[in-house]
Motif scaffolding. Structure first.
Motif, PDB file in Angstrom:
ATOM      1  N   THR A   1       0.833  -1.220   0.000  1.00 15.31           N
ATOM      2  CA  THR A   1       0.000   0.000   0.000  1.00 15.31           C
ATOM      3  C   THR A   1       0.861   1.261   0.000  1.00 15.31           C
ATOM      4  OG1 THR A   1      -0.100  -0.320   2.395  1.00 15.31           O
ATOM      5  CG2 THR A   1      -2.094  -0.838   1.154  1.00 15.31           C
ATOM      6  N   SER A   2       1.972   1.223   0.705  1.00 13.81           N
ATOM      7  CA  SER A   2       2.808   2.425   0.796  1.00 13.81           C
ATOM      8  C   SER A   2       3.471   2.711  -0.549  1.00 13.81           C
ATOM      9  CB  SER A   2       3.854   2.278   1.899  1.00 13.81           C
ATOM     10  OG  SER A   2       4.858   1.354   1.518  1.00 13.81           O
ATOM     11  N   ALA A   3       3.909   1.665  -1.224  1.00 14.15           N
ATOM     12  CA  ALA A   3       4.523   1.862  -2.544  1.00 14.15           C
ATOM     13  C   ALA A   3       3.471   2.343  -3.547  1.00 14.15           C
ATOM     14  CB  ALA A   3       5.175   0.568  -3.027  1.00 14.15           C
ATOM     15  N   ASP A   4       2.274   1.804  -3.452  1.00 10.61           N
ATOM     16  CA  ASP A   4       1.196   2.251  -4.343  1.00 10.61           C
ATOM     17  C   ASP A   4       0.938   3.750  -4.149  1.00 10.61           C
ATOM     18  OD1 ASP A   4       0.917  -0.313  -5.295  1.00 10.61           O
ATOM     19  OD2 ASP A   4      -0.773  -0.821  -3.989  1.00 10.61           O
ATOM     20  N   ALA A   5       0.865   4.179  -2.888  1.00 13.71           N
ATOM     21  CA  ALA A   5       0.601   5.599  -2.604  1.00 13.71           C
ATOM     22  C   ALA A   5       1.746   6.472  -3.114  1.00 13.71           C
ATOM     23  CB  ALA A   5       0.409   5.802  -1.105  1.00 13.71           C
ATOM     24  N   TYR A   6       2.946   6.009  -2.892  1.00 11.68           N
ATOM     25  CA  TYR A   6       4.153   6.774  -3.282  1.00 11.68           C
ATOM     26  C   TYR A   6       4.203   6.975  -4.795  1.00 11.68           C
ATOM     27  CZ  TYR A   6       9.205   7.581  -3.968  1.00 11.68           C
ATOM     28  OH  TYR A   6      10.424   8.078  -4.347  1.00 11.68           O
ATOM     29  N   PHE A   7       4.003   5.904  -5.535  1.00 10.29           N
ATOM     30  CA  PHE A   7       4.136   6.006  -6.990  1.00 10.29           C
ATOM     31  C   PHE A   7       2.909   6.675  -7.628  1.00 10.29           C
ATOM     32  CE2 PHE A   7       7.319   2.477  -6.456  1.00 10.29           C
ATOM     33  CZ  PHE A   7       8.397   3.199  -6.944  1.00 10.29           C
ATOM     34  N   ALA A   8       1.743   6.461  -7.037  1.00 11.65           N
ATOM     35  CA  ALA A   8       0.538   7.101  -7.600  1.00 11.65           C
ATOM     36  C   ALA A   8       0.664   8.620  -7.509  1.00 11.65           C
ATOM     37  CB  ALA A   8      -0.708   6.628  -6.849  1.00 11.65           C
TER      38      ALA A   8
ATOM     39  N   TYR B   1       9.093 -11.172  -2.352  1.00  8.23           N
ATOM     40  CA  TYR B   1       9.376 -11.383  -3.779  1.00  8.23           C
ATOM     41  C   TYR B   1       8.126 -11.081  -4.613  1.00  8.23           C
ATOM     42  CZ  TYR B   1      10.266 -13.924  -8.127  1.00  8.23           C
ATOM     43  OH  TYR B   1      10.396 -14.250  -9.447  1.00  8.23           O
ATOM     44  N   ASP B   2       6.998 -11.681  -4.213  1.00  5.57           N
ATOM     45  CA  ASP B   2       5.762 -11.520  -4.986  1.00  5.57           C
ATOM     46  C   ASP B   2       5.320 -10.052  -5.034  1.00  5.57           C
ATOM     47  OD1 ASP B   2       5.725 -14.236  -5.345  1.00  5.57           O
ATOM     48  OD2 ASP B   2       4.244 -14.628  -3.765  1.00  5.57           O
ATOM     49  N   GLU B   3       5.373  -9.388  -3.879  1.00  8.35           N
ATOM     50  CA  GLU B   3       4.876  -8.007  -3.830  1.00  8.35           C
ATOM     51  C   GLU B   3       5.824  -7.041  -4.534  1.00  8.35           C
ATOM     52  OE1 GLU B   3       3.709  -7.027   0.167  1.00  8.35           O
ATOM     53  OE2 GLU B   3       2.084  -8.498   0.145  1.00  8.35           O
ATOM     54  N   THR B   4       7.122  -7.288  -4.426  1.00 10.78           N
ATOM     55  CA  THR B   4       8.053  -6.425  -5.170  1.00 10.78           C
ATOM     56  C   THR B   4       7.799  -6.590  -6.673  1.00 10.78           C
ATOM     57  OG1 THR B   4       9.720  -6.547  -3.437  1.00 10.78           O
ATOM     58  CG2 THR B   4      10.489  -5.886  -5.618  1.00 10.78           C
ATOM     59  N   ARG B   5       7.582  -7.828  -7.085  1.00 10.38           N
ATOM     60  CA  ARG B   5       7.261  -8.088  -8.503  1.00 10.38           C
ATOM     61  C   ARG B   5       5.988  -7.360  -8.922  1.00 10.38           C
ATOM     62  NH1 ARG B   5       6.656 -11.753 -12.101  1.00 10.38           N
ATOM     63  NH2 ARG B   5       8.516 -12.479 -13.172  1.00 10.38           N
ATOM     64  N   ALA B   6       4.997  -7.400  -8.033  1.00 10.62           N
ATOM     65  CA  ALA B   6       3.728  -6.721  -8.336  1.00 10.62           C
ATOM     66  C   ALA B   6       3.949  -5.212  -8.447  1.00 10.62           C
ATOM     67  CB  ALA B   6       2.694  -7.033  -7.253  1.00 10.62           C
TER      68      ALA B   6
ATOM     69  N   ILE C   1       6.716  -3.716  -9.276  1.00  7.78           N
ATOM     70  CA  ILE C   1       7.438  -3.491 -10.539  1.00  7.78           C
ATOM     71  C   ILE C   1       6.433  -3.494 -11.702  1.00  7.78           C
ATOM     72  CG2 ILE C   1       9.139  -4.445 -12.162  1.00  7.78           C
ATOM     73  CD1 ILE C   1      10.571  -5.647  -9.604  1.00  7.78           C
ATOM     74  N   GLY C   2       5.578  -4.507 -11.711  1.00  4.31           N
ATOM     75  CA  GLY C   2       4.607  -4.646 -12.807  1.00  4.31           C
ATOM     76  C   GLY C   2       3.658  -3.459 -12.900  1.00  4.31           C
ATOM     77  N   GLU C   3       3.245  -2.963 -11.743  1.00  2.00           N
ATOM     78  CA  GLU C   3       2.251  -1.881 -11.759  1.00  2.00           C
ATOM     79  C   GLU C   3       2.863  -0.503 -11.948  1.00  2.00           C
ATOM     80  OE1 GLU C   3      -0.516  -2.177  -8.345  1.00  2.00           O
ATOM     81  OE2 GLU C   3      -0.210  -4.335  -8.523  1.00  2.00           O
ATOM     82  N   TRP C   4       4.098  -0.308 -11.467  1.00  4.25           N
ATOM     83  CA  TRP C   4       4.598   1.065 -11.391  1.00  4.25           C
ATOM     84  C   TRP C   4       5.882   1.351 -12.169  1.00  4.25           C
ATOM     85  CZ3 TRP C   4       1.063   4.251 -10.073  1.00  4.25           C
ATOM     86  CH2 TRP C   4       0.094   3.878  -9.136  1.00  4.25           C
ATOM     87  N   HIS C   5       6.721   0.366 -12.416  1.00  2.00           N
ATOM     88  CA  HIS C   5       7.998   0.671 -13.077  1.00  2.00           C
ATOM     89  C   HIS C   5       7.732   1.140 -14.515  1.00  2.00           C
ATOM     90  CE1 HIS C   5      12.303   0.686 -13.569  1.00  2.00           C
ATOM     91  NE2 HIS C   5      12.199  -0.014 -14.673  1.00  2.00           N
ATOM     92  N   GLY C   6       8.237   2.309 -14.851  1.00  2.00           N
ATOM     93  CA  GLY C   6       8.016   2.838 -16.203  1.00  2.00           C
ATOM     94  C   GLY C   6       6.683   3.549 -16.369  1.00  2.00           C
TER      95      GLY C   6
ATOM     96  N   GLU D   1      16.421 -11.220 -12.231  1.00  2.00           N
ATOM     97  CA  GLU D   1      15.297 -11.119 -13.167  1.00  2.00           C
ATOM     98  C   GLU D   1      15.166  -9.720 -13.769  1.00  2.00           C
ATOM     99  OE1 GLU D   1      10.872 -12.578 -12.331  1.00  2.00           O
ATOM    100  OE2 GLU D   1      12.318 -13.215 -10.831  1.00  2.00           O
ATOM    101  N   PHE D   2      15.502  -8.708 -12.951  1.00  2.00           N
ATOM    102  CA  PHE D   2      15.342  -7.312 -13.375  1.00  2.00           C
ATOM    103  C   PHE D   2      16.676  -6.580 -13.225  1.00  2.00           C
ATOM    104  CE2 PHE D   2      11.282  -8.778 -11.597  1.00  2.00           C
ATOM    105  CZ  PHE D   2      10.424  -8.577 -12.670  1.00  2.00           C
ATOM    106  N   PRO D   3      17.656  -6.915 -14.077  1.00  2.00           N
ATOM    107  CA  PRO D   3      19.009  -6.380 -13.865  1.00  2.00           C
ATOM    108  C   PRO D   3      19.121  -4.867 -14.063  1.00  2.00           C
ATOM    109  CG  PRO D   3      18.878  -7.652 -15.918  1.00  2.00           C
ATOM    110  CD  PRO D   3      17.574  -7.837 -15.208  1.00  2.00           C
ATOM    111  N   ASP D   4      18.128  -4.242 -14.684  1.00  2.00           N
ATOM    112  CA  ASP D   4      18.210  -2.793 -14.891  1.00  2.00           C
ATOM    113  C   ASP D   4      17.708  -1.991 -13.700  1.00  2.00           C
ATOM    114  OD1 ASP D   4      19.227  -3.208 -17.361  1.00  2.00           O
ATOM    115  OD2 ASP D   4      17.287  -3.043 -18.400  1.00  2.00           O
TER     116      ASP D   4
END
Ligand code: GUN
Ligand code: ZN
Length: 437
Positions: free
Chosen positions: A141-148, A180-185, A187-192, A222-225
């Motif tokens: 939730t905190s990452a969602d708020a931060y990136f939104a 792992y799962d939530e960091t992936r989520a 990344i999927g929702e917010w990276h880029g 998995e995400f070397p960049d």
């Protein structure tokens, strides 16, 4: 978006200054013009010349006599610690356990996270910071708020959901799998999305089991960049405890090395008490040691040898940061003032050109974002800060005796704070009036 012509005294760095008289390291236009088109810098130069290339109906904003620089960059801070600043503690582990972890538990609530995110970006803009690399809390939730909120404001931000699965209150723990799962989520929702960059963020070795370090390693492979951010060698008790938890490692740095977490996109907060071996490893891997001067003084962690670590045979890349809420100011000006004082105590010098380079281009290079931010070069994002060295009566009085650009910068750094930030532009848009001054 229409084109905008920003007039003012422009300053941007071409490389790190070697000395106070290194005028080749920067470009300075006394009566400068910066043409902004679609959020990017379209032209820079003398005002009259740039004006001649601009459309007749260009909107003009005159910031003279203020300085216009690339927006300031903060490479390490904690978005859920806005209400931790000014907490009275003897040392790092006491500070974390008494105040910080409890406060971060509140970020499981999305309403709270959203409210603090709004206030966080207000403070960034108020202080002229246009890009920051932040730790969120363990909660998605905190990452969602931060990136939104970053997307809403059009800001270029780095951040990550913290991974931590031990040595903290229950409400602040994930597991190797959920981290792992939530960091992936995230990344999927917010990276880029917008101008966002997601960072893999294991908090530090004390709060991650070896299994969670493996999860961080898997993400890094998995995400070397992606950026990786964590803490390293901040406090002597912390170092001792960390090495007890990972007895097979040669030292603190070796823990991160063993899990493949070092490299050119790795930001290591504090890194104060490094052995020569550890500094060599950081140098060889291109990892960045992030100097957090107000925090290091406030928590009593130690004096980061900024100059010494940069002039080693194997130099270590460095960046500077506020480390809110261990840090005591959101201002990068205040931060570099404290960095200056630390160098003074260590018998070293930190000249104002060096400081302003670090806050802008230096930090952009440390984040590997120099193609986008940190300079006023054509084609980069028009993130800008407008600085007024006469912002307070005391500064204005001191300014009467200033005759050179380095003197003015030094005054800004020594006496300035958010009051010296006359305006902050994010992708060409003036933002400070919206948040008040
Ligand atoms: N080490 C691990 N977490 C933290 C934190 O939140 N702040 C500081 N200063 N050091 C840390
Ligand atoms: Zn930190």
């Amino acid at each position: 978006m229409t084109k905008t012509l920003i007039r003012g005294r422009l300053l941007t760095f071409k490389r790190a200054p070697m000395s106070l008289t290194d005028t080749e390291s920067y470009t300075y236009e006394h009566d400068g013009g910066l043409l902004v088109d679609e959020g990017k810098i379209a032209a820079i130069g003398n005002y009259t010349q740039v004006k001649a290339t601009a459309p007749a109906d260009v909107e003009e904003i005159d910031h003279r006599p203020h300085l216009v620089l690339p927006g300031l960059i903060d490479t390490h801070l904690h978005f859920p610690q806005m209400q931790v600043i000014a907490s009275y503690a003897g040392s790092l582990l006491e500070w974390l356990n008494t105040y910080t972890f409890h406060e971060e538990c509140r970020f499981v609530e999305s309403d709270h996270a959203a409210r603090i995110a709004t206030r966080f970006y207000d403070e960034m803009i108020r202080h002229g910071t246009t890009t920051a690399a932040a730790y969120c809390s363990v909660h998605k939730t905190s990452a969602d708020a931060y990136f939104a909120e970053a997307v809403k404001r059009g800001m270029c931000m780095v951040g990550g959901k913290v991974m931590m699965d031990r040595n903290a209150p229950q409400g602040l723990l994930d597991t190797p799998q959920t981290s792992y799962d939530e960091t992936r989520a995230v990344i999927g929702e917010w990276h880029g999305k917008g101008r966002n960059y997601v960072a893999i963020t294991p908090r530090f070795a004390i709060t991650s089991t070896p299994e969670q370090m493996q999860a961080a390693q898997a993400l890094a492979q998995e995400f070397p960049d992606l950026h990786i951010q964590t803490h390293l060698s901040e406090n002597l008790d912390e170092i001792r405890y960390t090495c007890e938890l990972y007895p097979q490692a040669k030292d603190y740095t070796d823990i991160y090395a063993r899990y493949g977490l070092l490299g050119a996109k790795t930001l290591l907060g504090h890194a104060i008490h490094l052995s020569d071996r550890e500094a060599d490893v950081l140098s060889e891997t291109g990892s960045v040691a992030v100097h957090c001067p107000t925090s290091n003084l406030f928590i009593g962690s130690g004096l980061f040898p900024l100059n010494a670590i940069r002039r080693r045979n194997k130099p270590v890349r460095v960046a500077v940061a506020t480390d809110i809420g261990g840090g005591s100011s959101y201002s990068m000006l205040r931060t570099l003032d404290e960095a200056y004082k630390i160098q003074q105590i260590l018998g070293e010098r930190l000249n104002p050109l060096d400081s302003f380079h670090l806050m802008t281009r230096g930090n952009a290079e440390a984040l590997s974002l120099i193609d986008r931010i940190g300079t006023l070069e054509v084609g980069t994002d028009a993130d800008l800060v407008v600085l007024d060295a006469g912002a307070t009566p005391a500064m204005a009085l001191r300014m009467e005796a200033v005759t050179t650009l380095p003197e003015e910068l030094f005054l800004l750094q020594t006496m300035g704070d958010d009051r010296a930030v006359a305006e902050t532009y994010v992708a060409g848009k003036a933002m400070k009036r919206g948040v008040g001054s």
